[in-house]
Design a protein around this motif. Structure first.
Motif, short mmCIF file in Angstrom:
data_model
loop_
_atom_site.label_atom_id
_atom_site.label_comp_id
_atom_site.label_asym_id
_atom_site.label_seq_id
_atom_site.Cartn_x
_atom_site.Cartn_y
_atom_site.Cartn_z
N GLU A 1 1.71 12.79 2.59
CA GLU A 1 2.78 11.79 2.53
C GLU A 1 2.68 10.86 3.74
N LEU B 1 1.91 -1.26 4.97
CA LEU B 1 2.09 -1.30 3.53
C LEU B 1 0.80 -1.71 2.83
N GLU C 1 -1.30 0.29 -0.13
CA GLU C 1 -1.59 -0.48 -1.36
C GLU C 1 -3.08 -0.46 -1.66
N ARG D 1 1.12 5.99 -4.41
CA ARG D 1 2.34 5.62 -5.12
C ARG D 1 3.55 5.82 -4.21
N GLU D 2 4.52 4.93 -4.39
CA GLU D 2 5.77 5.06 -3.67
C GLU D 2 6.60 6.13 -4.36
N ARG E 1 10.02 3.69 3.64
CA ARG E 1 9.53 3.88 2.28
C ARG E 1 8.54 5.04 2.34
N TYR F 1 5.41 7.20 0.65
CA TYR F 1 4.25 7.16 -0.24
C TYR F 1 3.59 8.53 -0.21
#
Length: 194
Positions: free
Chosen positions: A136, A147, A151, A156-157, A175, A177
């Motif tokens: 994570e 970010l 990407e 995946r978020e 956030r 991921y």
């Protein structure tokens, strides 16, 4: 191959254990990049245990965590020059087989694909050598550079964590991921290259 100590290599990028002799290069990179890194750096909240005061204390603490199997602290080198750090921390074994990944990079190396490849290398190491199941990464919503890393890797978020970590002097939203070994059976480097 054992999970630690480990030396990983791909092209001009080498990942290896952080060592005491990195002090001058580490300090120079951190000083040159203070404005670049400060908005994203973890800080100790009021009343918390202080962070290591010296580089030697930091390395000693990270080496202890690595010996215990609860962290993998990698120095990032580009063509033999110190460029940053990738650390897997909070490693949980048992039924979880999970770790958290964090990183920082000298601005001189930004935009060259160094960090996506370094993170991919570490994730592959965690999955295929260390036997972890899930990695994570927590990123502040404002951190566009980080970010872009997740990407490019196709992570995946999986959630949003209000006031998740104490960063730059305050509790900050993040956030979240994640990736599991089932999502990249051929490895994260293969996914990045495709």
């Amino acid at each position: 191959m054992r999970p630690w100590p480990a030396r990983l290599h791909d092209g001009e990028i080498t990942l290896r254990p952080l060592r005491y002799s990195d002090q001058a290069d580490w300090r120079s990179a951190r000083e040159r990049n203070v404005a670049w890194l400060a908005p994203w750096d973890a800080t100790a909240p009021p009343g918390a245990e202080n962070r290591p005061a010296t580089f030697r204390q930091l390395v000693r603490r990270l080496h202890g965590l690595a010996r215990d199997g609860s962290a993998y602290p990698f120095a990032v080198e580009v063509s033999g020059r110190f460029a940053g750090q990738v650390t897997v921390s909070n490693i949980v074994r048992g039924s979880a087989q999970f770790g958290s990944l964090g990183y920082w990079l000298d601005r001189d190396y930004a935009g060259r694909g160094v960090m996506p490849m370094a993170v991919a290398m570490v994730i592959d190491h965690c999955f295929f050598t260390a036997g972890l199941h899930r990695i994570e990464i927590a990123i502040r919503p404002e951190n566009s550079n980080s970010l872009r890393v997740v990407e490019k890797l196709g992570l995946r978020e999986v959630g949003f964590a209000p006031k998740f970590l104490h960063i730059d002097g305050a509790w900050r939203d993040h956030r979240l991921y994640a990736v599991t070994v089932e999502e990249c059976p051929d490895g994260m480097r293969a996914r990045l290259s495709s």
